[in-house]
Each structure stands twice: as C-alpha cells, then as structure tokens.
Design a protein around this motif. Structure first.
Motif, short mmCIF file in Angstrom:
data_model
loop_
_atom_site.label_atom_id
_atom_site.label_comp_id
_atom_site.label_asym_id
_atom_site.label_seq_id
_atom_site.Cartn_x
_atom_site.Cartn_y
_atom_site.Cartn_z
N ARG A 1 -0.91 6.23 -5.65
CA ARG A 1 -0.58 5.90 -7.03
C ARG A 1 -1.78 6.22 -7.90
NH1 ARG A 1 -1.10 0.80 -9.89
NH2 ARG A 1 -1.92 -0.17 -8.01
N GLU B 1 -3.01 5.52 -11.95
CA GLU B 1 -2.70 4.87 -13.22
C GLU B 1 -2.71 5.89 -14.35
OE1 GLU B 1 -5.46 1.66 -13.78
OE2 GLU B 1 -4.21 0.29 -12.63
N ASP B 2 -2.02 5.54 -15.42
CA ASP B 2 -1.97 6.41 -16.60
C ASP B 2 -3.34 6.54 -17.24
OD1 ASP B 2 0.74 6.73 -16.24
OD2 ASP B 2 1.28 5.14 -17.64
N GLY B 3 -3.48 7.60 -18.01
CA GLY B 3 -4.72 7.80 -18.74
C GLY B 3 -5.48 9.00 -18.21
N GLY B 4 -6.39 9.49 -19.03
CA GLY B 4 -7.16 10.66 -18.65
C GLY B 4 -8.00 10.47 -17.40
N GLY C 1 -7.34 8.01 -15.02
CA GLY C 1 -6.56 6.98 -14.34
C GLY C 1 -7.11 6.64 -12.96
N LYS D 1 -7.26 5.88 -9.19
CA LYS D 1 -6.48 6.32 -8.03
C LYS D 1 -6.47 5.21 -6.99
CE LYS D 1 -7.71 11.09 -8.80
NZ LYS D 1 -8.51 12.23 -8.36
#
Length: 87
Positions: A57, A59-62, A64, A66
């Motif tokens: 997975r 996460e969102d964002g530039g 993110g 891991k």
C-alpha cells in the motif's frame, strides 16, 4: 543443530505468529518503509532495491508513505535462510 538451522526455525515461528496475528485481525500486518528499515536493516533495503519486496500500500501524496506486509518480509527472510541452509 547448527546456528543456521536454529535461525531458520526461529524465523519460521515468527512468520507463523505474524500470519496468525494478521488473520485474527489483532495486527494490521503492515510496517511503514521507515519502520521496516529500522527493524530489518540493510537486508530489507537491499530486498526493496532489487525488487524482491514490493509495498502492499502507498498513501496518497507526492511522497506517500509505503507500507510492507510483515508476512511478505518474513516469508522472504525464511526463503533466503532456507536457500543458505541448502548451500
């Protein structure tokens, strides 16, 4: 029993425990890349760099975060130890 065999058995027990905790929902079974690096050190970073481990997975964002499954990490460690034992 030699040290490599003992280490392989110990890692197998850790893998079984992690699998059980994840299956029972007691633990998410995920570690951030930073935490995994703290726990598994150079072996982990080498496994990621060589493409042997992949995040489960991001996460969102530039930048993110891991996340990696503990079970996947431990399976690879057990596989590595078993191969070393056979050599």
């Amino acid at each position: 029993m030699n040290n490599n065999t003992q280490r392989l058995i110990q890692m197998s027990v850790e893998l079984g425990t992690a699998s059980a905790l994840e299956a029972l929902g007691i633990h998410s079974g995920e570690l951030s890349q930073n935490k995994a690096t703290d726990v598994y050190h150079k072996w982990f970073t080498d496994a990621v760099k060589t493409g042997r481990l992949h995040p489960c997975r991001v996460e969102d964002g530039g930048r993110g975060t891991k996340y990696y499954r503990v079970v996947d990490i431990l399976k690879l460690k057990v596989d590595d130890a078993a191969k070393a034992e056979l050599l």
